[in-house]
Design a protein around this motif. Sequence first.
Motif, PDB file in Angstrom:
ATOM      1  N   LYS A  24      12.153 -11.968  26.509  1.00 52.55           N
ATOM      2  CA  LYS A  24      12.331 -13.159  27.328  1.00 52.55           C
ATOM      3  C   LYS A  24      10.966 -13.588  27.860  1.00 52.55           C
ATOM      4  CE  LYS A  24      17.034 -12.023  28.818  1.00 52.55           C
ATOM      5  NZ  LYS A  24      17.943 -11.770  29.979  1.00 52.55           N
ATOM      6  N   PHE A  25      10.752 -14.901  27.933  1.00 49.71           N
ATOM      7  CA  PHE A  25       9.462 -15.416  28.382  1.00 49.71           C
ATOM      8  C   PHE A  25       9.676 -16.405  29.515  1.00 49.71           C
ATOM      9  CE2 PHE A  25       7.232 -13.479  24.928  1.00 49.71           C
ATOM     10  CZ  PHE A  25       8.107 -13.516  23.851  1.00 49.71           C
ATOM     11  N   ASP A  26       8.757 -16.399  30.456  1.00 55.46           N
ATOM     12  CA  ASP A  26       8.852 -17.284  31.605  1.00 55.46           C
ATOM     13  C   ASP A  26       8.504 -18.725  31.253  1.00 55.46           C
ATOM     14  OD1 ASP A  26       9.584 -15.175  33.236  1.00 55.46           O
ATOM     15  OD2 ASP A  26       7.507 -14.727  33.815  1.00 55.46           O
ATOM     16  N   SER A  27       7.749 -18.910  30.179  1.00 54.71           N
ATOM     17  CA  SER A  27       7.330 -20.249  29.801  1.00 54.71           C
ATOM     18  C   SER A  27       7.043 -20.301  28.308  1.00 54.71           C
ATOM     19  CB  SER A  27       6.069 -20.661  30.579  1.00 54.71           C
ATOM     20  OG  SER A  27       4.974 -19.847  30.200  1.00 54.71           O
ATOM     21  N   LYS A  28       6.901 -21.512  27.810  1.00 53.32           N
ATOM     22  CA  LYS A  28       6.569 -21.720  26.412  1.00 53.32           C
ATOM     23  C   LYS A  28       5.185 -21.161  26.114  1.00 53.32           C
ATOM     24  CE  LYS A  28       5.997 -25.340  22.916  1.00 53.32           C
ATOM     25  NZ  LYS A  28       6.060 -26.808  22.659  1.00 53.32           N
ATOM     26  N   GLU A  29       4.273 -21.301  27.074  1.00 53.70           N
ATOM     27  CA  GLU A  29       2.917 -20.793  26.901  1.00 53.70           C
ATOM     28  C   GLU A  29       2.902 -19.275  26.753  1.00 53.70           C
ATOM     29  OE1 GLU A  29       3.845 -23.007  29.153  1.00 53.70           O
ATOM     30  OE2 GLU A  29       2.876 -24.763  28.232  1.00 53.70           O
ATOM     31  N   ASP A  30       3.735 -18.569  27.552  1.00 55.67           N
ATOM     32  CA  ASP A  30       3.820 -17.112  27.458  1.00 55.67           C
ATOM     33  C   ASP A  30       4.332 -16.689  26.087  1.00 55.67           C
ATOM     34  OD1 ASP A  30       2.877 -16.783  29.990  1.00 55.67           O
ATOM     35  OD2 ASP A  30       4.831 -16.417  30.913  1.00 55.67           O
ATOM     36  N   ARG A  31       5.292 -17.431  25.574  1.00 51.49           N
ATOM     37  CA  ARG A  31       5.845 -17.123  24.262  1.00 51.49           C
ATOM     38  C   ARG A  31       4.791 -17.300  23.181  1.00 51.49           C
ATOM     39  NH1 ARG A  31       8.317 -19.668  19.937  1.00 51.49           N
ATOM     40  NH2 ARG A  31       9.954 -18.435  18.912  1.00 51.49           N
ATOM     41  N   ILE A  32       4.024 -18.371  23.264  1.00 54.32           N
ATOM     42  CA  ILE A  32       2.975 -18.641  22.280  1.00 54.32           C
ATOM     43  C   ILE A  32       1.906 -17.548  22.329  1.00 54.32           C
ATOM     44  CG2 ILE A  32       1.092 -20.210  21.661  1.00 54.32           C
ATOM     45  CD1 ILE A  32       2.898 -22.516  22.533  1.00 54.32           C
ATOM     46  N   ARG A  33       1.516 -17.160  23.559  1.00 53.66           N
ATOM     47  CA  ARG A  33       0.505 -16.102  23.699  1.00 53.66           C
ATOM     48  C   ARG A  33       1.000 -14.795  23.089  1.00 53.66           C
ATOM     49  NH1 ARG A  33      -0.883 -18.705  28.704  1.00 53.66           N
ATOM     50  NH2 ARG A  33       0.752 -17.559  29.806  1.00 53.66           N
ATOM     51  N   TYR A  34       2.280 -14.488  23.275  1.00 56.74           N
ATOM     52  CA  TYR A  34       2.850 -13.265  22.703  1.00 56.74           C
ATOM     53  C   TYR A  34       2.819 -13.335  21.176  1.00 56.74           C
ATOM     54  CZ  TYR A  34       6.175  -9.516  21.660  1.00 56.74           C
ATOM     55  OH  TYR A  34       6.779  -8.375  21.160  1.00 56.74           O
TER      56      TYR A  34
END
Length: 228
Positions: free
Chosen positions: A56-66
């Motif tokens: 689970k990601f807090d934001s779209k940016e966190d998902r992209i970084r992962y």
Amino acid sequence: MPFFKYIFILFPVLLFSQVNDFEQDTTSYEYLIIKGDSIPRTAIDLDEVMLLHKLKFDSKEDRIRYLILRRKTLKVYPYAKLAADRLDSLTKHLAKLTKNRDKKRYTKRIQKYIEGEFSEELKKMSRTEGQILVKLIHRQTGTTTFDLIKELRSGWRAFWYNTTASMFDISLKREFDPINEKEDYLIEDILQRNFQSGRLVRQKSAIPFDFYDLTNKWLYSGSEKTPE
């Protein structure tokens, strides 16, 4: 990054239709009784299966970084595993040699093999990929890249390569620290998921830590959420 070439010198569940309770015999072994056959419990070697939480990601940016971190980790992990394998092979073989001349000759042969096999690929690595590689080598071997070079070459050479690497914002002294660095925890998360899927060949970390404790710390601390 030519200094990388020196790094590599050194370097489910079983279903039983009928299972009774454990029984002890006079030899103190525990046995499983399966369809009338007794099998020593110590003879059954089960692969470890980890229950991983749902991403689970807090934001779209966190998902992209992962996803970017995952791509880089998957790219460099095979080289870190090779370093650990070569270090183990080198250590075992050198222990059998008595003459320093033979030890140097064997070490040089390993170096030439690794350089010829992987040097071009290593040169293509970006700065961030190089730093992840350095951290994963520490994960796989329990020793920093700096100390590995120092042990197998010399203190001056290790210092020189660390200085050269620092020009690219890469530290050969960097450790893998998922307890205190969230990015390192995410790298471990990526590894565990790809070990589980079979995409990567599992290699146990030489650094002691509990992955579930880390998950609770980084993802669930202060929350009522629990791993799925």
